[in-house]
Scaffold this motif. Sequence first.
Motif, PDB file in Angstrom:
ATOM      1  N   MET A   1       0.734  -1.253   0.016  1.00  8.49           N
ATOM      2  CA  MET A   1       0.050  -0.198  -0.014  1.00  8.49           C
ATOM      3  C   MET A   1       0.837   1.155  -0.039  1.00  8.49           C
ATOM      4  O   MET A   1       1.755   1.254   0.772  1.00  8.49           O
ATOM      5  CB  MET A   1      -0.857  -0.192   1.218  1.00  8.49           C
ATOM      6  CG  MET A   1      -1.783   1.239   1.439  1.00  8.49           C
ATOM      7  SD  MET A   1      -2.639   1.234   2.943  1.00  8.49           S
ATOM      8  CE  MET A   1      -4.271   1.979   2.447  1.00  8.49           C
TER       9      MET A   1
ATOM     10  N   GLU B   1      -9.462  -0.253   9.319  1.00  9.22           N
ATOM     11  CA  GLU B   1      -8.138  -1.088   9.149  1.00  9.22           C
ATOM     12  C   GLU B   1      -6.878  -0.642   9.970  1.00  9.22           C
ATOM     13  O   GLU B   1      -6.215  -1.312  10.514  1.00  9.22           O
ATOM     14  CB  GLU B   1      -7.816  -0.838   7.577  1.00  9.22           C
ATOM     15  CG  GLU B   1      -6.546  -1.433   7.269  1.00  9.22           C
ATOM     16  CD  GLU B   1      -6.066  -1.255   5.731  1.00  9.22           C
ATOM     17  OE1 GLU B   1      -4.907  -1.813   5.237  1.00  9.22           O
ATOM     18  OE2 GLU B   1      -6.795  -0.399   4.832  1.00  9.22           O
TER      19      GLU B   1
ATOM     20  N   LYS C   1      -5.053  -2.995  12.301  1.00  8.53           N
ATOM     21  CA  LYS C   1      -3.368  -3.295  12.106  1.00  8.53           C
ATOM     22  C   LYS C   1      -2.593  -2.528  13.127  1.00  8.53           C
ATOM     23  O   LYS C   1      -1.234  -3.007  13.103  1.00  8.53           O
ATOM     24  CB  LYS C   1      -3.038  -2.873  10.573  1.00  8.53           C
ATOM     25  CG  LYS C   1      -3.939  -3.728   9.563  1.00  8.53           C
ATOM     26  CD  LYS C   1      -3.549  -3.534   8.361  1.00  8.53           C
ATOM     27  CE  LYS C   1      -4.076  -4.696   7.358  1.00  8.53           C
ATOM     28  NZ  LYS C   1      -3.842  -4.491   5.952  1.00  8.53           N
TER      29      LYS C   1
ATOM     30  N   GLY D   1      -0.687   1.071   5.644  1.00 10.14           N
ATOM     31  CA  GLY D   1      -1.205  -0.275   5.497  1.00 10.14           C
ATOM     32  C   GLY D   1      -0.675  -1.232   6.850  1.00 10.14           C
ATOM     33  O   GLY D   1      -1.212  -2.200   7.063  1.00 10.14           O
ATOM     34  N   LYS D   2       0.471  -0.697   7.236  1.00  4.70           N
ATOM     35  CA  LYS D   2       0.789  -1.525   8.448  1.00  4.70           C
ATOM     36  C   LYS D   2       1.334  -0.539   9.788  1.00  4.70           C
ATOM     37  O   LYS D   2       1.144  -0.853  10.790  1.00  4.70           O
ATOM     38  CB  LYS D   2       2.301  -2.113   8.167  1.00  4.70           C
ATOM     39  CG  LYS D   2       2.045  -3.262   7.036  1.00  4.70           C
ATOM     40  CD  LYS D   2       3.413  -3.975   6.748  1.00  4.70           C
ATOM     41  CE  LYS D   2       4.025  -3.062   5.628  1.00  4.70           C
ATOM     42  NZ  LYS D   2       4.849  -3.540   4.800  1.00  4.70           N
TER      43      LYS D   2
END
Length: 120
Positions: free
Chosen positions: A1, A45, A49, A101-102
């Motif tokens: 991402m 999300e 995450k 994304g992380k």
Amino acid sequence: MTIQFFGYPKCSSCNKASKWLKDKDVEFTYHHIVEDPPTKELVKEILEKTNIELKKLFNTSGTKYRELQLKEKLPNMTEAEQIETLVFDGMLVKRPLVFDGKQLTLGFKEEEFEQIWSNN
């Protein structure tokens, strides 16, 4: 991402953060936090995450937060209601919000950016 950067043009922390990323040749997609706020899906999300507390995503020093009396209201709201409130108005989101994304950063602390984003 790709790194997603949610900022506000008149926010000095946002401008410092985006300049830092550009100076380090870190690619990111800029989102105007009012015109293109984080979606419910993105907030979920992030929560999933990063294990960050939902209340940390709120801009507690913002005018809108105080106007809506969210300090008093949030503890009595469900998570779904809190997320709905957060994405309703980008000015309620702590900024800059940077997520790949992380990993996530909120606000701008140069040491934190160095540690998290300099390797991207």
